[in-house]
Design an enzyme around this catalytic site. Sequence first.
Site, PDB file in Angstrom:
ATOM      1  CE  LYS A  45     -17.996   1.168  -9.047  1.00 29.61           C
ATOM      2  NZ  LYS A  45     -17.225   1.298 -10.289  1.00 29.61           N
TER       3      LYS A  45
HETATM    4  P1  NAD Z   1      -7.481  -1.430  -6.225  1.00 27.49           P
HETATM    5  O1  NAD Z   1      -8.108  -1.806  -4.947  1.00 27.49           O
HETATM    6  O2  NAD Z   1      -6.867  -2.488  -7.056  1.00 27.49           O
HETATM    7  O3  NAD Z   1      -6.357  -0.317  -5.946  1.00 27.49           O
HETATM    8  C1  NAD Z   1      -6.618   0.854  -5.251  1.00 27.49           C
HETATM    9  C2  NAD Z   1      -5.308   1.575  -5.019  1.00 27.49           C
HETATM   10  O4  NAD Z   1      -5.582   2.841  -4.446  1.00 27.49           O
HETATM   11  C3  NAD Z   1      -4.368   0.834  -4.053  1.00 27.49           C
HETATM   12  O5  NAD Z   1      -3.043   0.938  -4.534  1.00 27.49           O
HETATM   13  C4  NAD Z   1      -4.520   1.618  -2.772  1.00 27.49           C
HETATM   14  O6  NAD Z   1      -3.384   1.544  -1.938  1.00 27.49           O
HETATM   15  C5  NAD Z   1      -4.707   3.024  -3.321  1.00 27.49           C
HETATM   16  N1  NAD Z   1      -5.320   3.941  -2.366  1.00 27.49           N
HETATM   17  C6  NAD Z   1      -6.414   3.744  -1.605  1.00 27.49           C
HETATM   18  N2  NAD Z   1      -6.627   4.803  -0.814  1.00 27.49           N
HETATM   19  C7  NAD Z   1      -5.655   5.703  -1.100  1.00 27.49           C
HETATM   20  C8  NAD Z   1      -5.329   6.995  -0.611  1.00 27.49           C
HETATM   21  N3  NAD Z   1      -6.078   7.558   0.327  1.00 27.49           N
HETATM   22  N4  NAD Z   1      -4.246   7.629  -1.122  1.00 27.49           N
HETATM   23  C9  NAD Z   1      -3.491   7.031  -2.072  1.00 27.49           C
HETATM   24  N5  NAD Z   1      -3.750   5.811  -2.579  1.00 27.49           N
HETATM   25  C10 NAD Z   1      -4.815   5.157  -2.092  1.00 27.49           C
HETATM   26  O7  NAD Z   1      -8.585  -0.632  -7.052  1.00 27.49           O
HETATM   27  P2  NAD Z   1      -8.686  -0.404  -8.624  1.00 27.49           P
HETATM   28  O8  NAD Z   1      -9.574  -1.434  -9.175  1.00 27.49           O
HETATM   29  O9  NAD Z   1      -7.329  -0.215  -9.207  1.00 27.49           O
HETATM   30  O10 NAD Z   1      -9.498   0.958  -8.662  1.00 27.49           O
HETATM   31  C11 NAD Z   1      -8.856   2.224  -8.554  1.00 27.49           C
HETATM   32  C12 NAD Z   1      -9.768   3.300  -9.108  1.00 27.49           C
HETATM   33  O11 NAD Z   1     -10.087   2.999 -10.467  1.00 27.49           O
HETATM   34  C13 NAD Z   1     -11.120   3.431  -8.404  1.00 27.49           C
HETATM   35  O12 NAD Z   1     -11.532   4.775  -8.449  1.00 27.49           O
HETATM   36  C14 NAD Z   1     -12.038   2.588  -9.265  1.00 27.49           C
HETATM   37  O13 NAD Z   1     -13.397   2.946  -9.130  1.00 27.49           O
HETATM   38  C15 NAD Z   1     -11.490   2.938 -10.634  1.00 27.49           C
HETATM   39  N6  NAD Z   1     -11.820   1.985 -11.685  1.00 27.49           N
HETATM   40  C16 NAD Z   1     -11.467   0.669 -11.572  1.00 27.49           C
HETATM   41  C17 NAD Z   1     -11.777  -0.204 -12.608  1.00 27.49           C
HETATM   42  C18 NAD Z   1     -11.343  -1.646 -12.590  1.00 27.49           C
HETATM   43  O14 NAD Z   1     -11.502  -2.308 -13.607  1.00 27.49           O
HETATM   44  N7  NAD Z   1     -10.790  -2.166 -11.515  1.00 27.49           N
HETATM   45  C19 NAD Z   1     -12.458   0.260 -13.738  1.00 27.49           C
HETATM   46  C20 NAD Z   1     -12.792   1.610 -13.823  1.00 27.49           C
HETATM   47  C21 NAD Z   1     -12.454   2.460 -12.794  1.00 27.49           C
END
Ligand code: NAD
Length: 439
Positions: free
Chosen positions: A125
């Site tokens: 990561k």
């Molecule tokens: P993203 O940047 O698209 O979205 C993140 C979201 O979280 C946004 O809506 C943001 O406003 C919200 N957020 C941030 N801080 C916050 C807080 N303090 N309180 C409430 N909401 C908050 O990111 P993503 O890709 O959707 O990733 C989200 C989670 O999923 C992360 O933990 C990431 O590691 C995990 N994840 C993502 C993927 C992927 O394919 N993108 C895969 C596996 C896991």
Amino acid sequence: MAITSKEHTKVREISKTVRQPKRRSVYEDVVRQFNQAADLMNLDLGVRKILGTTMNEIVVHFPVKMDDGRIEVFTGYRVQHNNALGPFKGGLRYHPAVDIDEVRALATWMTWKSAIVNIPFGGAKGGIQLDPTQYSFAELERITRRFTYALGNTIGPDYDIPAPDVNTNPQIMAWILDTYQSMMPAFERQRCLGVVTGKPIESGGSIGRDKATGQGVVFLIREWAKDNNFDLGQATYIVQGFGNVGSWSARLLKPLGARLLAVEDVTGAVANPEGIDPEELTRYVKEHGGVRGYPNARMITHTEFLRTRADIFIPAALENQITAETAPLLNVRLVAEGANGPTTPEGDEVLTRRGIDILPDILCNSGGVIVSYFEWLQNKRSEFWELQEVDCKLYKKIVGGYQRVKETAKRFKVNWRTAAYIVALARLEKVYKERGIFP
Ligand code: NAD
């Protein structure tokens, strides 16, 4: 999901109200979860030592010229936890809270994830410590390209393959690909398409990668519903985080008839007991940078959001959201962890004690890495698969993981998180025993 130039000004204003997650050592939690599972399954002592530490930790400081001519120096990370099963693999995050501790934790979870769903990747990561809303589109491009340059050959299509995570998206992957290719001799460039996954389709991405993590979450919620004779057509749910994972999970639950009652993101929380239309909210968030002010719901507080009575909670934002303090507030039957590390060990205990089911992150959000693997394979073979093929293969992989975790939970009489760890560790232990340690 990172920000496009159009959305930039709005998000910059909203970011003044950003609530940061409570900080604690996430990596300590990872080690605690790991030790618990290792004790239970009696993991080989040597393997335990190997897996209990990260392999490589790369920290780079690199200068970038800002739009006004100033130079800023940024700190970027790439932690490679393990590559026994295949090349290091894992996302890149752009966020002010990114630090070595967080990246270690996220890298380690990636190793377990790939092992559970049987894909030939290890865990890594990375990220840059920055608030992307404070930089212009052009600055983000230069930051990304310079970070890629600083990482140099520590990433590569057969060595370490980044992907999108919080605040990064296909556009950022395209910049990384282009920069990496530019650093290669001309005759090597085509071979490097797989240096990142989650690329735009036209630049070698896979159809279905964008929605893959949300799709995986929904496939598993469907399996859980089948196992529990639960009618998803009557279900209600709430979502924290409405970026890539949160919005896609909601959009894919909609056709199953489930009703979205409340959504929280970095700008605040909104609720509507009659239901929120995920498609409409996705369009609103794209335009306004967050859920705040969404006209077809009322604003609620963080505590009200957590207390919302619903069947399913999908945390899809950041770590440390379900804790000893917040877990007692939840009024749900199932927590489907779209985010990485949303639940602390103390939060986990409360959920287990309260009989709330958990689809643990290292299983539940593995759809992203599974379709990243498919993208990587398509790049290697110069193929382009149809959506139906991608979805069908994703379903098989992730449900295979679900079955293994379910059987292990039964066999060891443990909760699903511990079971998921045991599945991953058992696979890695087998590989280390077969191969031995050089020399
Ligand atoms: P993203 O940047 O698209 O979205 C993140 C979201 O979280 C946004 O809506 C943001 O406003 C919200 N957020 C941030 N801080 C916050 C807080 N303090 N309180 C409430 N909401 C908050 O990111 P993503 O890709 O959707 O990733 C989200 C989670 O999923 C992360 O933990 C990431 O590691 C995990 N994840 C993502 C993927 C992927 O394919 N993108 C895969 C596996 C896991």
